[in-house]
Design a protein around this motif. Sequence first.
Motif, short mmCIF file in Angstrom:
data_model
loop_
_atom_site.label_atom_id
_atom_site.label_comp_id
_atom_site.label_asym_id
_atom_site.label_seq_id
_atom_site.Cartn_x
_atom_site.Cartn_y
_atom_site.Cartn_z
N ALA A 524 -68.68 17.50 68.65
CA ALA A 524 -69.21 16.24 68.11
C ALA A 524 -69.03 16.14 66.60
CB ALA A 524 -70.69 16.09 68.47
N GLN A 525 -68.87 17.27 65.92
CA GLN A 525 -68.67 17.24 64.47
C GLN A 525 -67.39 18.01 64.14
OE1 GLN A 525 -70.44 15.51 62.24
NE2 GLN A 525 -71.72 14.70 63.88
N LYS A 526 -67.25 18.45 62.94
CA LYS A 526 -66.01 19.06 62.48
C LYS A 526 -65.79 20.43 63.12
CE LYS A 526 -65.95 16.64 58.04
NZ LYS A 526 -65.94 16.77 56.58
N PHE A 540 -57.38 23.62 75.74
CA PHE A 540 -58.27 22.59 75.22
C PHE A 540 -58.11 21.31 76.06
CE2 PHE A 540 -57.77 25.48 71.70
CZ PHE A 540 -59.01 25.51 71.09
N VAL A 541 -57.87 21.52 77.35
CA VAL A 541 -57.59 20.40 78.25
C VAL A 541 -58.81 19.47 78.31
CG1 VAL A 541 -57.01 19.75 80.61
CG2 VAL A 541 -56.02 21.83 79.60
N GLU A 542 -58.55 18.17 78.06
CA GLU A 542 -59.58 17.12 78.10
C GLU A 542 -60.77 17.43 77.16
OE1 GLU A 542 -60.75 15.81 81.97
OE2 GLU A 542 -58.76 16.15 82.81
N ALA A 543 -60.52 18.24 76.16
CA ALA A 543 -61.57 18.48 75.15
C ALA A 543 -61.72 17.23 74.29
CB ALA A 543 -61.22 19.69 74.29
N THR A 544 -62.91 17.06 73.74
CA THR A 544 -63.19 15.90 72.88
C THR A 544 -63.57 16.37 71.49
OG1 THR A 544 -63.97 14.59 74.77
CG2 THR A 544 -64.64 13.85 72.56
N PHE A 545 -62.81 15.91 70.48
CA PHE A 545 -63.08 16.24 69.09
C PHE A 545 -63.54 14.95 68.40
CE2 PHE A 545 -59.90 19.15 70.66
CZ PHE A 545 -60.34 20.40 70.24
N THR A 546 -64.85 14.82 68.21
CA THR A 546 -65.40 13.56 67.67
C THR A 546 -65.17 13.43 66.17
OG1 THR A 546 -67.10 13.69 69.38
CG2 THR A 546 -67.48 12.12 67.60
N GLN A 547 -65.16 14.55 65.45
CA GLN A 547 -64.93 14.52 64.01
C GLN A 547 -63.63 15.27 63.69
OE1 GLN A 547 -66.72 12.85 61.73
NE2 GLN A 547 -68.00 12.04 63.38
N ASP A 548 -63.42 15.54 62.40
CA ASP A 548 -62.18 16.21 61.98
C ASP A 548 -62.06 17.59 62.63
OD1 ASP A 548 -61.88 14.01 60.43
OD2 ASP A 548 -62.35 14.98 58.53
N GLY A 564 -54.63 15.72 77.64
CA GLY A 564 -55.78 14.84 77.83
C GLY A 564 -56.86 14.98 76.78
N ALA A 565 -56.62 15.77 75.74
CA ALA A 565 -57.63 15.93 74.69
C ALA A 565 -57.77 14.64 73.89
CB ALA A 565 -57.26 17.09 73.77
N SER A 566 -58.97 14.43 73.34
CA SER A 566 -59.23 13.24 72.52
C SER A 566 -59.62 13.67 71.12
CB SER A 566 -60.36 12.41 73.14
OG SER A 566 -59.99 11.89 74.39
N PHE A 567 -58.84 13.20 70.13
CA PHE A 567 -59.11 13.48 68.73
C PHE A 567 -59.59 12.17 68.10
CE2 PHE A 567 -55.94 16.45 70.21
CZ PHE A 567 -56.35 17.68 69.70
N ILE A 568 -60.92 12.03 67.95
CA ILE A 568 -61.48 10.76 67.47
C ILE A 568 -61.25 10.59 65.97
CG2 ILE A 568 -63.55 9.31 67.45
CD1 ILE A 568 -62.55 10.06 70.22
#
Length: 746
Positions: A524-526, A540-548, A564-568
């Motif tokens: 959720a954060q860096k 890091f399959v389908e991992a979610t990176f909300t911050q840097d 499928g990872a998400s880099f917000i």
Amino acid sequence: MSLPPKPAQGKNPRAKTVALAITLITITAILWIIYFVTGSEWHTPSIHWLPLAILVTISSLVIFYLRITWTISKKPSSFNLWIYGVTIIGGSIAFLFPLVIADYIGKDSEGAALRQMIIYATGGLLGAITLSETRRKNDLERSKFDKQNDQFTEQLNAQKENLKTELDAQKENLKTELEAQKENLKTQLDAQKENLKAELDAQKENLKTQLDSQLDSQKEQINSQNEKDIRDHIRQVHAERRSRYTKAVEQLADDKAAVRLGGIYTLVGLVDEWLADENIKETDVRHKEGQVIINNLCAYIQSPFKLAAKAKELEADTVPATYDKEQFIADQAELHEEQNVRRTIFDEMSKRSSTIEDNNAKVFTPIPGAWSNFDFNFSRAPIFYPLNNLTIEKGTFTSAKFYGNADFAEVIFTEKADFSGAGFTQEASFKDATFAQEASFKDATFTHNADFEGATFTKEASFKDATFTQNVFFNGAIFTQNVYFLGTTFTQDAYFVETTFAQDTYFLDATFTLIADFTKAIFAQKVYSSRVVFPKQAYFVEATFTQDVYFVGATFSQNASFNGASFIQKAGFGGTTFAQEAFFFGATFTQNADFNGATFTQNADFNGATFTQNADFSITTFTQDADFKWATFTQNADFSGATFSQKVNFGDVLFENYVPTFVSGNLRTRFSVHSTQEDYNSSVRSGSMLIPPGEAELDGVKRQIPVGTVIFDPDSWDEGKWEYTRVSEPAKPIENSDTEEEKPAE
């Protein structure tokens, strides 16, 4: 002529003064405007406007000055004001008015006669004013005389009244004195009566006081004796407690487990008795007495046990080959007895520890228990028994050594849990444990598997320089605050599947020897993962990176999968090394994606990836195939200075708004001469910005590549010059290539 006194000021004298000033200014301005507008004179009728304007200006100034003086002065002299005003205005009229009407009078002596008449009139007016002022002063003197006469008459009348008043007063005084004498006599009689009554009451009160004093004295004697008896009883109780305490401590050293267990229950009961002792008013004293006993219980936990190191062997179902059967049975029974004794101490502490309220938002509120204020120290303790399903108030296990399996499953740590430097010789389980405050595993060593699945860390958690020799599981764990894996060593597989990192996560200088699995993890954060080494597969399959997220300088020695990872926010892979295949299939980069200087030694798969902001692949090295098929680049895609040594696939790529960058300054994308033309696929998707087609030639080999890029020979690397020596000229646009080739033939 009588001069009027200064009238009372109106409600708004300033407004009147302003109105007068405006009127005078207006009249004067009109005359001056007429004078200046008409040139110098206006002869119809024959009037000289200059002296008239001067005359009105002087008169206006004098009138305004007199008005101001009359308004602001507390005692203005009306006589002086009249004299000044008439003199100045009259003199001005005498001098200037003849000039105004000069065309109406003769040129001989009529002007002088007119001036003399005006002066006489002015003098007459001044004389009238002077006579008026003299008359006013005479009237004032007469008024003063009449006033003095009236005052004398009033004084005579006042003396007459005073004499009459004095006679009446003397008469009243005599009457008052007679009444006062009569009242004094009555008062004296009443006072004597009251004195007699007061003396009787005083005697009665003295007698009552004497009786009460005797009664109070007897009560004090009785109370004093009672207090002495109570103090003696308290001393006896405290002495008896200390005697029980001494005996209980001795019981802890007994060979029989039942005796030791009895001593523990006695010590626990004594702590409760001290805390509940209302005869001790000072809370600190009660707490101090209880802390002494707590220290003894902790010291027993810290004491060595000869069979602790053999806990793993003695827990076996079969007799080890190195063990005598009878001795094994005896040692096993002794181990179980001691486990029960020591576990009992934690059970009793748990019953009296804080309870935790969970609001379902992973915000825990501790409710203090009876023993919450005590200090508990289990540092350097040998732990060879399970501690699961407990509440541990202050878990200080620094440098503790855990023999056999260390079981903390579903334990609630209400205060800081400190396992710094602890050694876990067998498997360690913190499954579904709750850490309500900070948790520290700094420098801890886990020799076998470590299980933190479903654990909740509500405050900061530190695994700095910890060593996990076998597999470690953080699947489903929740880190509510920052978590530190600085310099942590993962010798075997590390699993963080569906782990939630709510705040910043630090993996700086961490070492993953085998698989690192962060599938569906939420950051959720860096995330700071610079200089991390992943020798084996990293998922890091389908991992979610909300911050840097920063993987700057990281090394992936085996396959790295970010499918499928998400880099917000920003994704930083600058200088990262992918020694094996790298998978970013279907990954989403919502902000800038930085792969500047990254190295892909094997295949790089960005098939279907989405780059919403800028994508920087400048100076990136692709040693094997690079696949961007069906990728989407919404903003700029920069491949300047990139090196493609094998196949490059931009098939069905969508460059929405910008033509991709392949040349920037001296940086030019390089394509291998060893690859065939079919290895370069630049057939972008319909509606995409086109890749500018060009053609380059090296050693007779022509290739269609983007305009401005070059063909190079991967085998021509010069270590000394640190560059490729066999490189083509920049690719020329295809539409001009025929023309450019014909020029040498001419």
